[in-house]
Design an enzyme around this catalytic site. Structure first.
Site, PDB file in Angstrom:
ATOM      1  N   ASP A 135       0.902  -1.151   0.000  1.00 52.05           N
ATOM      2  CA  ASP A 135       0.000   0.000   0.000  1.00 52.05           C
ATOM      3  C   ASP A 135       0.939   1.198   0.000  1.00 52.05           C
ATOM      4  O   ASP A 135       1.545   1.519   1.031  1.00 52.05           O
ATOM      5  CB  ASP A 135      -0.895   0.019   1.239  1.00 52.05           C
ATOM      6  CG  ASP A 135      -1.888   1.174   1.187  1.00 52.05           C
ATOM      7  OD1 ASP A 135      -1.522   2.244   0.660  1.00 52.05           O
ATOM      8  OD2 ASP A 135      -3.021   1.017   1.657  1.00 52.05           O
ATOM      9  N   HIS A 136       1.100   1.834  -1.160  1.00 49.80           N
ATOM     10  CA  HIS A 136       2.196   2.799  -1.267  1.00 49.80           C
ATOM     11  C   HIS A 136       2.006   4.003  -0.340  1.00 49.80           C
ATOM     12  O   HIS A 136       2.957   4.711  -0.050  1.00 49.80           O
ATOM     13  CB  HIS A 136       2.426   3.229  -2.718  1.00 49.80           C
ATOM     14  CG  HIS A 136       1.343   4.066  -3.299  1.00 49.80           C
ATOM     15  ND1 HIS A 136       0.237   3.539  -3.902  1.00 49.80           N
ATOM     16  CD2 HIS A 136       1.190   5.400  -3.353  1.00 49.80           C
ATOM     17  CE1 HIS A 136      -0.546   4.509  -4.303  1.00 49.80           C
ATOM     18  NE2 HIS A 136       0.000   5.649  -3.986  1.00 49.80           N
ATOM     19  N   HIS A 167      -6.132   2.534   1.329  1.00 52.74           N
ATOM     20  CA  HIS A 167      -5.357   3.699   1.768  1.00 52.74           C
ATOM     21  C   HIS A 167      -5.982   4.432   2.961  1.00 52.74           C
ATOM     22  O   HIS A 167      -5.313   4.720   3.939  1.00 52.74           O
ATOM     23  CB  HIS A 167      -5.208   4.709   0.623  1.00 52.74           C
ATOM     24  CG  HIS A 167      -4.651   4.116  -0.636  1.00 52.74           C
ATOM     25  ND1 HIS A 167      -3.573   3.270  -0.634  1.00 52.74           N
ATOM     26  CD2 HIS A 167      -5.006   4.248  -1.933  1.00 52.74           C
ATOM     27  CE1 HIS A 167      -3.294   2.903  -1.877  1.00 52.74           C
ATOM     28  NE2 HIS A 167      -4.155   3.482  -2.688  1.00 52.74           N
TER      29      HIS A 167
END
Ligand code: NAP
Length: 489
Positions: A180-181, A243
């Site tokens: 999950d950047h 996110h």
């Protein structure tokens, strides 16, 4: 240059989907930067894999073009570029067939050694399970090989469970890295430092002192070329399930006993499991951007005139535990909004009593953690309005913007999230990656919300492009006597 890099050991990284958008736009530049800054050693080996019939030189030319396109000219120097391109190899491989697997094995000698080895699945999700199984059955991973999986991780709880099971059939959970950047962003880690390395905030971090929390991820662009893909997904699945809930977890989690991957992830799972079911339609607002002038509507972008998919969602969540009882967490995300902004705002309760009659309004302290643009942290305070005109109060902002903090070192560059995350994979540090049970817990909360609006046959409300979203989303806070923070254009 980035300060204080700790070099990693020489490694092998296979990038499946090496010719795709993510690999060219993010992974190749990230790996270049890490090598340029001396973190990834010259002995590292990056093997691209995709079906395209290229040889190593052909792929190096593609990687070189990606550097020109996606790395700032100031960060590109001929020597680093040459060293980086030398580390690159390429093997044509078909995930669904037999072509290329033997050649891939030959491009990866020394398996079984202690050299870190990782397989990055920059592929469409339907390939995640088959690619992991094939890497395993071909004996490419050895005992310590790691697998990196991109988003989306499932479409609902059932598909996430199936994907977890497929990955577990090939790799131990301690070798699975779900990206999950958002978690790789500097500010997100700073949030953990702020909370757990400073004594100042923890005594206030609860329902006695915090009034509410707002988490906003606003985009000014629409779905653009991704329309037909996005139309089966929507903002809830694309953004909230991963996110926004991850950010909520970092705000709401208890201090882990150690900053150690499973200790941190255990605390995050507890938050997800404490989320109260959101059954009431009035606490969820869905929107879809309308068209205006030359700006296409969502339905036009998605090529789906009757689409019920939301390009915007706002909701009021509740973490039902001792610390957070009664503190609403307002989440919103959407496309084609007034500006591009990702922010967590923690609004404290106002001072209980003002001793300044007529001197000005005592404001609310707001700790704002900004992820983009201009990553940084600000604290809204009330101070005396400077000057001789008597004691009047005025709002002021304590600004911890990192660009400011780095003013004395202009050569410092804020690394992209992918740079940190890829190096963490090589180091074997899973702290910033989602564990399988975390993904499932997030879907367990999200699925019934989606099921409820599907059962009601809800249509998302139209909102103007360039606005802050549908009016109903404003009401979500207004009826609680609160306001959303402004999305700056
Ligand atoms: P993409 O541009 O469509 O690239 C897909 C890659 O997979 C290409 O290199 C393609 O190359 C390869 N491929 C397709 N079929 C294959 C097969 N049978 N065997 C081997 N390779 C095959 O996709 P992307 O945008 O890079 O996205 C990759 C993954 O990252 C997806 O899961 C996506 O959801 C995720 N992601 C992407 C972004 C982004 O910004 N792009 C952001 C977040 C997450 P060949 O056709 O030559 O085989």
């Amino acid at each position: 240059m980035v300060a204080r890099v700790v070099p990693v050991d020489p490694f092998d990284l296979v990038v499946f989907g090496a010719t795709g958008d993510l690999a060219r736009r993010k992974l190749i530049p990230a790996l270049y930067h890490r090598m340029h800054d001396g973190q990834a050693p010259e002995g590292a080996r990056i093997v691209g894999a995709a079906r395209a019939d290229l040889d190593a030189d052909g792929y190096r030319r593609m990687a070189d073009a990606a550097l020109t396109e996606f790395v700032a000219p100031a960060d590109l120097d001929a020597a680093s570029r040459e060293i980086f391109l030398k580390a690159i190899d390429y093997v044509p491989v078909d995930i669904g067939g037999d072509d290329g697997w033997t050649a891939l094995g030959e491009a990866l000698p020394e398996h079984g050694s202690s050299r870190p080895r990782a397989f990055y699945l920059s592929l469409a999700p339907r390939f995640f399970g088959p690619a992991a199984a094939r890497v395993k059955s071909e004996g490419l991973a050895g005992a310590e090989g790691r697998i990196v999986v991109e988003k989306p991780f499932g479409h609902d709880l059932g598909s996430a469970r199936a994907l977890n099971a497929a990955l577990a059939g090939a790799f131990d959970e301690h070798h699975v890295y779900r990206i999950d950047h958002y978690l790789g962003k500097e500010t997100v880690q700073n949030l953990m430092a702020l909370r757990f390395a400073n004594a100042l905030f923890e005594p206030l971090w609860n329902n006695h002192h915090i009034d509410h929390v707002q988490i906003t991820v606003a985009e000014s662009v629409g779905v653009e070329g991704r329309g037909p893909y996005y139309d089966g997904v929507g903002a809830m699945r694309d953004m909230v399930q991963n996110h926004l809930l991850q950010l909520l977890c970092l705000i709401a989690m208890e201090p882990p006993a150690h900053f150690e991957p499973d200790a941190v992830r255990d605390e995050k799972v507890k938050v997800l499991r404490a989320l109260a079911p959101l059954s009431s339609a009035e606490n969820v607002v869905r929107g879809q951007y309308a068209g205006a002038g030359a700006s296409a509507s969502y339905a036009e972008d998605a090529q789906s005139p009757d689409s019920r998919t939301e390009s915007y969602i706002a909701l009021k969540a509740e973490v039902a535990n001792w610390r957070w009882s009664g503190v609403p967490f307002y989440l919103r995300t959407g496309k084609r909004l007034r500006g591009r902004m990702s922010e967590i705002a923690v609004a404290f309760k106002p001072a209980p009593h003002s001793i300044f009659p007529g001197g000005g309004k005592v404001g609310q302290n707001v700790l704002a953690i900004r992820l983009q643009p201009d990553e940084g942290i600000t604290l809204g305070m009330t101070i005396k309005d400077p000057g001789p005109g008597g004691l009047r109060l005025a709002p002021a902002v304590l600004d911890m913007t990192f660009a400011e903090a780095m003013r004395g070192a202009p050569s410092l560059r804020m690394p992209d999230a992918y740079e940190r995350l890829v190096m963490d994979v090589i180091r074997g540090d899973q702290t910033l990656f989602m564990r399988g049970d975390e993904c499932e817990a997030a879907w367990s909360w999200v699925d019934p919300i989606i099921a409820a609006w599907e059962e009601r046959g809800d249509r998302p409300a139209a909102y103007d492009p360039g606005s802050s979203g549908p009016d109903d989303a404003l009401m979500l806070l207004h009826r609680d006597g609160r306001r959303w923070r402004e999305i700056a254009p």
